[in-house]
Each structure stands twice: as C-alpha cells, then as structure tokens.
Scaffold this motif. Structure first.
Motif, PDB file in Angstrom:
ATOM      1  N   PRO A 130       0.822  -1.216   0.000  1.00  0.00           N
ATOM      2  CA  PRO A 130       0.000   0.000   0.000  1.00  0.00           C
ATOM      3  C   PRO A 130       0.852   1.259   0.000  1.00  0.00           C
ATOM      4  O   PRO A 130       1.931   1.288   0.602  1.00  0.00           O
ATOM      5  N   GLN A 131       0.362   2.291  -0.663  1.00  0.00           N
ATOM      6  CA  GLN A 131       1.067   3.567  -0.735  1.00  0.00           C
ATOM      7  C   GLN A 131       0.443   4.611   0.185  1.00  0.00           C
ATOM      8  O   GLN A 131       0.975   5.713   0.315  1.00  0.00           O
ATOM      9  N   ILE A 132      -0.685   4.292   0.795  1.00  0.00           N
ATOM     10  CA  ILE A 132      -1.304   5.238   1.717  1.00  0.00           C
ATOM     11  C   ILE A 132      -0.539   5.236   3.045  1.00  0.00           C
ATOM     12  O   ILE A 132       0.169   4.283   3.366  1.00  0.00           O
ATOM     13  N   SER A 133      -0.688   6.300   3.810  1.00  0.00           N
ATOM     14  CA  SER A 133       0.048   6.419   5.060  1.00  0.00           C
ATOM     15  C   SER A 133      -0.501   5.473   6.114  1.00  0.00           C
ATOM     16  O   SER A 133      -1.647   5.017   6.046  1.00  0.00           O
ATOM     17  N   GLY A 134       0.330   5.213   7.121  1.00  0.00           N
ATOM     18  CA  GLY A 134      -0.099   4.360   8.212  1.00  0.00           C
ATOM     19  C   GLY A 134      -1.276   4.940   8.975  1.00  0.00           C
ATOM     20  O   GLY A 134      -2.149   4.202   9.451  1.00  0.00           O
ATOM     21  N   ASN A 135      -1.314   6.257   9.101  1.00  0.00           N
ATOM     22  CA  ASN A 135      -2.423   6.889   9.821  1.00  0.00           C
ATOM     23  C   ASN A 135      -3.750   6.679   9.105  1.00  0.00           C
ATOM     24  O   ASN A 135      -4.775   6.411   9.734  1.00  0.00           O
ATOM     25  N   VAL A 136      -3.735   6.800   7.781  1.00  0.00           N
ATOM     26  CA  VAL A 136      -4.957   6.569   7.004  1.00  0.00           C
ATOM     27  C   VAL A 136      -5.386   5.113   7.118  1.00  0.00           C
ATOM     28  O   VAL A 136      -6.570   4.797   7.303  1.00  0.00           O
ATOM     29  N   MET A 137      -4.410   4.200   7.027  1.00  0.00           N
ATOM     30  CA  MET A 137      -4.726   2.785   7.121  1.00  0.00           C
ATOM     31  C   MET A 137      -5.308   2.434   8.492  1.00  0.00           C
ATOM     32  O   MET A 137      -6.209   1.609   8.609  1.00  0.00           O
ATOM     33  N   ALA A 138      -4.778   3.081   9.523  1.00  0.00           N
ATOM     34  CA  ALA A 138      -5.272   2.826  10.878  1.00  0.00           C
ATOM     35  C   ALA A 138      -6.741   3.207  11.011  1.00  0.00           C
ATOM     36  O   ALA A 138      -7.514   2.522  11.702  1.00  0.00           O
ATOM     37  N   GLU A 139      -7.154   4.285  10.351  1.00  0.00           N
ATOM     38  CA  GLU A 139      -8.561   4.690  10.412  1.00  0.00           C
ATOM     39  C   GLU A 139      -9.461   3.638   9.761  1.00  0.00           C
ATOM     40  O   GLU A 139     -10.531   3.325  10.269  1.00  0.00           O
ATOM     41  N   TYR A 140      -8.996   3.091   8.634  1.00  0.00           N
ATOM     42  CA  TYR A 140      -9.781   2.032   7.987  1.00  0.00           C
ATOM     43  C   TYR A 140      -9.789   0.762   8.836  1.00  0.00           C
ATOM     44  O   TYR A 140     -10.792   0.036   8.880  1.00  0.00           O
ATOM     45  N   ALA A 141      -8.667   0.509   9.523  1.00  0.00           N
ATOM     46  CA  ALA A 141      -8.576  -0.704  10.341  1.00  0.00           C
ATOM     47  C   ALA A 141      -9.513  -0.668  11.539  1.00  0.00           C
ATOM     48  O   ALA A 141      -9.787  -1.705  12.142  1.00  0.00           O
TER      49      ALA A 141
END
Length: 337
Positions: A130-141
């Motif tokens: 993934p190229q999205i940031s960890g912070n963005v991914m955390a919100e989806y998680a």
C-alpha cells in the motif's frame, strides 16, 4: 415428483450424516481453533458425500460474507502472482473466498477502492504494497480487519503487517557480492519521494548502507536512483551503463529492475558477471530461467502468503492485538554473480 427440484443440502444434513452437532460443523467450516483432526475428517467426509455448498447469502445474514478483499497496487511484479495463490489457498481452507482488486500507486485510488470493499461488506482486507500512510490505514482498520504486506510499520496497533526482512535481505545481497571479491558495490533503487517511509525500498536501502559500513566499504557506497517504477527505465538504465565510473557490482532493489538491467547489458554488449555482477530481490520465477540466471534474494512467498492468510483469519475471529511478522529471506546464487 418428476421434474421437482432436489432438496438443498443444509448444514443440518451434514451434521446428521457426520453424527455431530450443527455447532461442530460450523466450527470446522470456520476453521476454528481447537477442532480435532477426527472431527474435521468426519465433517469433511460428510460434506464431500452430500456435496454440501455453504450458502454465502445465509452467512451474510449472520454478519459475514466469507469474502476477503485483496488490494494490490500493481501486477507487473512477477513476485505477486505466487503471493496471491498462497493467500487464496490459505483463505480457501477456511471456506473464505478472495476478491482481488488492482489499483495504482495513488492514494485517492487506493482509498476509493478500500472504501468500495468496505461498502461491499468484505470480512477483511489484505493490502499488498500500500502507498497510503499508516495513519490513514489505521482509520480504515477501525472499521474492518486489515493485514498489510510489504509495508514496514511495526509500531501500528490497529492492523497487522507481514514483511520479508528487507533490511536483512539487502545485507545478504551485499555480502554475496562481497564474497565474490567485489568492493565497488552500488545499489540500484528508484525515486520514492512522495511515498511513505513504509515502502520496502527504504528498508532495503538502509540494509545496503549498514552492510557497506560493516564491511568497511563506505568509500564505494552509493545509491543510484531510477525514475518511479511507473515510468520508463530505458533511459535511466542506459545512463547507468554509460557512467564513466560505473560500479563493478550492483544490488538492484527488485527483480523488476534487475531483469531490465540484464536486458540492457545484453543490448549494450556488457558481459554479466564479467563486467558487471548483478543481484536482485524477489527471486521471481523469471530469475530462475536458464537464459536469465539472475542471482536474487528469495522472500519465501509461500511463508509470507500463509502468514498473511493466518493473521487475517484470526483477525476476523476476533483477535485485536496487532502482530508484525518478519520472514527471514535467503540468497539464491546463480550465474549473474
């Protein structure tokens, strides 16, 4: 009655045929923890005999669709298909189906596809590179279980990660070249500006630097950057080969560029390994072809794929603590060294 439809086989029929409870059959279908081999064999024999097919619609009504979305940024890397096969096989053992979506290395496209998968009620998401940031991914998680592959963020507490130990693998590559008597060892990487620091190239570059320093080769240390992988490499590789101070050996960050480098060497009449020793990273199927014979770092894709599917299934079953797995790679020696 002639022409009437046969009665649909249900989970209750399977339970009766196996001589167990409906709950026991459900546990086997979910690949739940603690199911004995004897129970699993009984249930699987009954499923095979009765030709039972679980109803996806019925599962969805109970809160699950038994589908996992897999989002991959690109399919040009020959390493990806092997990973997908291993993940799909692991999920299938627990009666889950995978649905693969192919995106591009652009955050808006990635986030749009992730949101679409969430809207379609996937039970979990696997993100490859993934190229999205960890912070963005955390919100989806926080909305859906997520396991990320080829994404170095070991401090995340909201999603799991599985990676080849890229830092270690890069050091193995340098050590392999050094063992062949090379000192002037460069790394061929790419311009990853604008991408998160979690991308694998960053870890591989750090491993390259660490190995060069440890071996006392700081004077020869240099990282040569091609354009972003989405752009043409022809000009960049030609300029690299035409360098008056071209290195004697090169570690390419990925087989994708290592293979292109071998092709460019052939076109420009540069002998490998006589004039330029090359090692890649991925140990893709193409690397092992007799006419290619590219030395490479094997990421153990079967182990990576199994880890990803296992973590995803345990996440779906309710695990909440984050796990971060590193798989130790190994060198595969071929003629390019």
């Amino acid at each position: 009655m002639l022409g009437s439809r046969p009665e649909r086989v249900t989970i209750r029929h399977v339970a009766e045929h196996a001589g167990v409870s409906v709950a026991a059959v459900s546990k086997v279908l979910r690949n739940a923890y603690g199911v004995s081999d004897a129970l699993r064999l009984k249930v699987e024999d009954a499923i095979e005999t009765l030709k039972y097919r679980p109803s996806t619609a019925a599962r969805a009504m109970r809160g699950r669709t038994f589908t996992v979305g897999i989002l991959v940024v690109e399919l040009t890397n020959p390493f990806i298909p092997t990973l997908l096969e291993e993940m799909d096989a692991g999920l299938a053992q627990a009666s889950y189906k995978s649905m693969v979506a192919v995106g591009r290395a652009a955050s808006k496209i990635e986030t749009s596809m992730i949101e679409t998968m969430i809207d379609n009620r996937m039970d979990g998401l696997i993100l490859i590179g993934p190229q999205i940031s960890g912070n963005v991914m955390a919100e989806y998680a926080k909305q859906i279980p997520i396991v990320a592959l080829a994404h170095h963020e070991p401090n995340s507490s909201f999603y799991d990660t599985v990676n080849s130990d890229d830092y270690c693998g890069a050091q193995l590559a340098v050590e392999a070249l050094h063992a062949q008597g090379h000192q002037d060892i460069a790394m061929l990487s790419y311009d990853h500006s604008g991408q998160p620091s979690s991308v694998v190239a960053v870890a591989r570059e750090a491993g390259y630097r660490a190995a060069m320093e440890r071996l006392g080769l700081e004077a020869w240390m240099r990282i040569l950057r091609l354009p972003n992988p989405s752009l043409s490499r022809t000009r960049g590789l030609a300029e690299f080969l035409a360098m008056p101070d071209r290195p004697r050996a090169v570690f390419a960050w990925s087989d994708m560029d290592a293979l292109r480098l071998l092709s460019a060497c052939h076109e420009h009449g540069i002998e490998v390994p006589g004039q330029l020793a090359v090692i890649g990273y991925d140990d893709s199927a193409v690397a092992g072809l007799p006419l290619v014979n590219l030395s490479s770092i094997n990421q153990k894709p079967d182990e990576l794929g199994r880890c990803v599917s296992d973590l995803m299934l345990s996440r779906i079953e309710g695990r909440t603590e984050a796990r971060h797995v590193l798989v130790t790679p190994q060198v595969v020696f071929r003629r390019s060294l």
